[in-house]
Design an enzyme around this catalytic site. Structure first.
Site, PDB file in Angstrom:
ATOM      1  N   HIS A 143       0.957  -1.229  -0.041  1.00  0.00           N
ATOM      2  CA  HIS A 143       0.102  -0.152   0.014  1.00  0.00           C
ATOM      3  C   HIS A 143       0.913   1.291  -0.025  1.00  0.00           C
ATOM      4  CE1 HIS A 143       0.512  -0.981   4.579  1.00  0.00           C
ATOM      5  NE2 HIS A 143       1.037   0.249   4.305  1.00  0.00           N
TER       6      HIS A 143
HETATM    7  C1  T46 Z   1       2.540   0.674   6.918  1.00  0.00           C
HETATM    8  C2  T46 Z   1       3.428  -0.759   7.253  1.00  0.00           C
HETATM    9  C3  T46 Z   1       4.986  -0.259   7.160  1.00  0.00           C
HETATM   10  C4  T46 Z   1      -4.685  -0.754  13.413  1.00  0.00           C
HETATM   11  O1  T46 Z   1      -5.727  -1.060  13.678  1.00  0.00           O
HETATM   12  N1  T46 Z   1      -3.817   0.200  13.763  1.00  0.00           N
HETATM   13  C5  T46 Z   1      -2.649   0.495  13.427  1.00  0.00           C
HETATM   14  O2  T46 Z   1      -1.889   1.458  14.001  1.00  0.00           O
HETATM   15  C6  T46 Z   1      -1.998  -0.275  12.248  1.00  0.00           C
HETATM   16  C7  T46 Z   1      -0.739   0.046  11.781  1.00  0.00           C
HETATM   17  C8  T46 Z   1      -2.912  -1.276  11.709  1.00  0.00           C
HETATM   18  N2  T46 Z   1      -4.009  -1.493  12.429  1.00  0.00           N
HETATM   19  C9  T46 Z   1      -4.811  -2.673  11.750  1.00  0.00           C
HETATM   20  C10 T46 Z   1      -5.266  -2.626  10.262  1.00  0.00           C
HETATM   21  C11 T46 Z   1      -5.271  -4.037   9.886  1.00  0.00           C
HETATM   22  O3  T46 Z   1      -6.343  -4.585  10.439  1.00  0.00           O
HETATM   23  O4  T46 Z   1      -3.907  -3.973  11.863  1.00  0.00           O
HETATM   24  C12 T46 Z   1      -4.167  -4.597  10.935  1.00  0.00           C
HETATM   25  C13 T46 Z   1      -2.796  -5.038   9.944  1.00  0.00           C
HETATM   26  O5  T46 Z   1      -2.603  -3.859   9.357  1.00  0.00           O
HETATM   27  P1  T46 Z   1      -1.946  -3.809   7.727  1.00  0.00           P
HETATM   28  O6  T46 Z   1      -2.382  -5.018   7.059  1.00  0.00           O
HETATM   29  O7  T46 Z   1      -2.100  -2.414   7.449  1.00  0.00           O
HETATM   30  O8  T46 Z   1      -0.387  -4.215   8.162  1.00  0.00           O
HETATM   31  P2  T46 Z   1       0.983  -4.027   7.194  1.00  0.00           P
HETATM   32  O9  T46 Z   1       1.946  -4.698   8.059  1.00  0.00           O
HETATM   33  O10 T46 Z   1       0.550  -4.371   5.973  1.00  0.00           O
HETATM   34  O11 T46 Z   1       1.244  -2.576   7.244  1.00  0.00           O
HETATM   35  C14 T46 Z   1       1.681  -1.809   8.323  1.00  0.00           C
HETATM   36  C15 T46 Z   1       1.039  -0.568   8.385  1.00  0.00           C
HETATM   37  O12 T46 Z   1      -0.555  -0.724   8.384  1.00  0.00           O
HETATM   38  C16 T46 Z   1       1.115   0.446   7.383  1.00  0.00           C
HETATM   39  O13 T46 Z   1       0.640   1.682   7.758  1.00  0.00           O
HETATM   40  O14 T46 Z   1       3.047   1.335   6.424  1.00  0.00           O
HETATM   41  O15 T46 Z   1       3.301  -1.541   8.108  1.00  0.00           O
END
Ligand code: T46
Length: 135
Positions: free
Chosen positions: A50
């Site tokens: 993303h």
């Molecule tokens: C990024 C990369 C480096 C929350 O509820 N609060 C939070 O602060 C974050 C970061 C995530 N979430 C929830 C959203 C999803 O349901 O946790 C779940 C996993 O998040 P995501 O699939 O976006 O995780 P990554 O590892 O793909 O991405 C993360 C960050 O979300 C993103 O901002 O830049 O790490």
């Protein structure tokens, strides 16, 4: 111009071990509103995929290593994060993917704002359209 913007932190150390201090608008070039960390990852399960519209971030691999692919819509570059004394800037409108996590990897991320799902661009075609509009 490289997409890989690394900040080298000053390591304070003595015979007891090492210490790194991260301070907003000092060695971190933005206001820090949120810190999260990613752990218990698996080597073959990448994350990310993303870009963010407004959010600025800095990623530090405080243990182990992982590879981060950065993409601004024109160029793609990868970097291995493997040191707690180096931070990678993840700027606005930069598609990023995290790959090849070591078993012990802990990836800590400092973010300039609170969590907001509306700030994410999770579709690559949409990311490319946005990039063309802003270039
Ligand atoms: C990024 C990369 C480096 C929350 O509820 N609060 C939070 O602060 C974050 C970061 C995530 N979430 C929830 C959203 C999803 O349901 O946790 C779940 C996993 O998040 P995501 O699939 O976006 O995780 P990554 O590892 O793909 O991405 C993360 C960050 O979300 C993103 O901002 O830049 O790490």
């Amino acid at each position: 111009m490289t997409l890989i913007k690394i900040i080298d932190f000053n390591v304070l150390g003595d015979e007891r071990g090492s210490l790194i201090s991260l301070e907003e608008n000092k060695n971190i070039p933005f206001e820090i509103k949120r810190v999260y960390y990613i752990f218990a990852t698996q080597k073959d399960i990448p994350r990310g995929f993303h870009a963010h519209k407004e959010l600025k971030q800095l990623a530090v691999c405080i243990q182990g290593h992982c590879t981060i692919l950065m993409d601004d819509g024109f160029t793609k570059e990868s970097v291995v994060l493997d040191s707690p004394s180096q931070g990678l800037i993840i700027d606005v409108q930069q598609w990023h993917e995290m790959h090849d996590f070591s078993e012990d990897c802990i990836l800590m991320v400092l973010a300039s704002d609170y969590y907001n799902e509306d700030d994410y661009i999770r579709n690559y075609a949409e990311f490319m359209r946005e990039t063309n509009v802003h270039s």
